[in-house]
Design a protein around this motif. Structure first.
Motif, PDB file in Angstrom:
ATOM      1  N   LEU A  64       0.710  -1.267  -0.028  1.00 59.73           N
ATOM      2  CA  LEU A  64       0.054  -0.169   0.029  1.00 59.73           C
ATOM      3  C   LEU A  64       0.869   1.284  -0.003  1.00 59.73           C
ATOM      4  N   GLY A  65       0.357   2.232  -0.476  1.00 61.58           N
ATOM      5  CA  GLY A  65       0.982   3.553  -0.157  1.00 61.58           C
ATOM      6  C   GLY A  65       1.725   4.059  -1.372  1.00 61.58           C
ATOM      7  N   GLY A  66       3.007   4.049  -1.237  1.00 61.14           N
ATOM      8  CA  GLY A  66       3.893   4.681  -2.621  1.00 61.14           C
ATOM      9  C   GLY A  66       3.594   5.890  -2.886  1.00 61.14           C
ATOM     10  N   HIS A  67       3.306   6.189  -4.144  1.00 68.04           N
ATOM     11  CA  HIS A  67       2.993   7.445  -4.601  1.00 68.04           C
ATOM     12  C   HIS A  67       1.739   8.123  -4.031  1.00 68.04           C
ATOM     13  N   TRP A  68       0.828   7.121  -3.766  1.00 66.69           N
ATOM     14  CA  TRP A  68      -0.690   7.350  -3.259  1.00 66.69           C
ATOM     15  C   TRP A  68      -0.563   8.274  -1.986  1.00 66.69           C
ATOM     16  N   TRP A  69       0.617   7.995  -1.253  1.00 62.33           N
ATOM     17  CA  TRP A  69       0.735   8.722   0.086  1.00 62.33           C
ATOM     18  C   TRP A  69       1.791   9.930  -0.169  1.00 62.33           C
ATOM     19  N   ASP A  70       1.989  10.231  -1.206  1.00 62.35           N
ATOM     20  CA  ASP A  70       2.954  11.437  -1.388  1.00 62.35           C
ATOM     21  C   ASP A  70       2.204  12.453  -0.481  1.00 62.35           C
ATOM     22  N   GLY A  71       2.951  13.504   0.115  1.00 60.03           N
ATOM     23  CA  GLY A  71       2.499  14.512   0.756  1.00 60.03           C
ATOM     24  C   GLY A  71       1.864  14.369   2.177  1.00 60.03           C
ATOM     25  N   TRP A  72       1.709  13.024   2.528  1.00 58.31           N
ATOM     26  CA  TRP A  72       0.835  12.680   3.891  1.00 58.31           C
ATOM     27  C   TRP A  72       1.760  13.067   5.101  1.00 58.31           C
ATOM     28  N   SER A  73       1.406  13.324   6.267  1.00 55.24           N
ATOM     29  CA  SER A  73       2.066  13.751   7.268  1.00 55.24           C
ATOM     30  C   SER A  73       2.030  12.719   8.289  1.00 55.24           C
ATOM     31  N   THR A  74       0.648  12.048   8.223  1.00 55.95           N
ATOM     32  CA  THR A  74       0.634  11.053   9.112  1.00 55.95           C
ATOM     33  C   THR A  74       0.155   9.581   8.397  1.00 55.95           C
ATOM     34  N   PHE A  75       0.408   8.473   8.755  1.00 51.78           N
ATOM     35  CA  PHE A  75       0.268   7.365   7.937  1.00 51.78           C
ATOM     36  C   PHE A  75      -0.813   6.411   8.818  1.00 51.78           C
ATOM     37  N   PRO A  76      -1.303   5.397   8.231  1.00 45.46           N
ATOM     38  CA  PRO A  76      -2.237   4.486   8.765  1.00 45.46           C
ATOM     39  C   PRO A  76      -1.444   3.832   9.873  1.00 45.46           C
ATOM     40  N   THR A  77      -2.323   3.434  10.954  1.00 40.50           N
ATOM     41  CA  THR A  77      -1.597   2.640  12.140  1.00 40.50           C
ATOM     42  C   THR A  77      -1.410   1.071  11.596  1.00 40.50           C
ATOM     43  N   ASP A  78      -0.925   0.284  12.483  1.00 36.67           N
ATOM     44  CA  ASP A  78      -0.880  -0.991  11.827  1.00 36.67           C
ATOM     45  C   ASP A  78      -2.224  -1.582  11.954  1.00 36.67           C
ATOM     46  N   ALA A  79      -3.022  -1.217  12.753  1.00 39.20           N
ATOM     47  CA  ALA A  79      -4.380  -2.037  12.534  1.00 39.20           C
ATOM     48  C   ALA A  79      -5.120  -1.349  11.584  1.00 39.20           C
ATOM     49  N   ASP A  80      -5.095  -0.203  11.246  1.00 42.20           N
ATOM     50  CA  ASP A  80      -5.637   0.493  10.118  1.00 42.20           C
ATOM     51  C   ASP A  80      -4.875  -0.272   8.639  1.00 42.20           C
ATOM     52  N   GLY A  81      -3.852  -0.406   8.734  1.00 42.71           N
ATOM     53  CA  GLY A  81      -3.138  -1.297   7.380  1.00 42.71           C
ATOM     54  C   GLY A  81      -3.773  -2.558   7.236  1.00 42.71           C
ATOM     55  N   LEU A  82      -3.997  -3.122   8.454  1.00 40.14           N
ATOM     56  CA  LEU A  82      -4.545  -4.681   8.203  1.00 40.14           C
ATOM     57  C   LEU A  82      -5.950  -4.440   7.780  1.00 40.14           C
TER      58      LEU A  82
END
Length: 165
Positions: free
Chosen positions: A30-48
């Motif tokens: 998940l992520g890569g260029h889709w998360w460019d510019g994000w200051s926070t990222f999903p938690t482990d629980a949210d990632g799952l």
């Protein structure tokens, strides 16, 4: 792409026999260029939860996982920038000049960002050297156009159907 997914690797198929534990093993990226510019990222629980949503929506896998590991890897998959193909064509032309005949290149900067891409490029270069016909490692950029890949999705109601039919 509501999950902002980069892809799914079926580890069970890509490395058969890697362990003796039963079940299907997958890596959801998940992520890569889709998360460019994000200051926070999903938690482990949210990632799952996001990974499970992706697997359910695309592959109809609804069973809860027996085991999982969620890890955030920053800047782990390089992505080529606009103009990469043209830069590689220029490098091919320059490496083909007489002064560079003894130089070959391989690695994520040239022939693909994955480990398998790098290993294959190194193997191909080693074979070419052994045959006395050294390559630059950039021959795939010799054409003037862009290589296009057609993806075909074949759906049947029968999940046991094999491709090709």
């Amino acid at each position: 792409n509501p999950e902002r997914a980069l892809g799914v690797i079926f580890d069970t198929d890509s490395a058969p026999g890697q362990d003796s534990a039963p079940g299907t093993k997958v890596t959801v990226m998940l992520g890569g260029h889709w998360w460019d510019g994000w200051s926070t990222f999903p938690t482990d629980a949210d990632g799952l939860l996001i990974a499970r949503s992706l697997l359910e929506r695309h592959l109809h896998i609804t069973e809860p996982p027996l085991a999982w590991n969620v890890a955030l890897h920053r800047d782990c998959i390089p992505q080529y920038t606009v103009g990469h193909h043209m830069r590689m064509q220029k490098a091919l032309w320059e490496l083909g000049a007489d002064a560079w005949k003894a130089l070959s290149v391989a690695g994520a900067s040239y022939n693909g960002v994955g480990v398998n891409d790098c290993i294959r490029a190194a193997r191909d270069l080693a074979k070419s050297l052994a045959r006395g016909r050294p390559l630059t490692g950039l021959e795939r950029y010799a054409d003037d156009g862009v290589e296009w890949v057609r993806t075909v999705f074949y759906e049947t109601g029968d999940r046991s159907a094999k491709w090709p039919r």
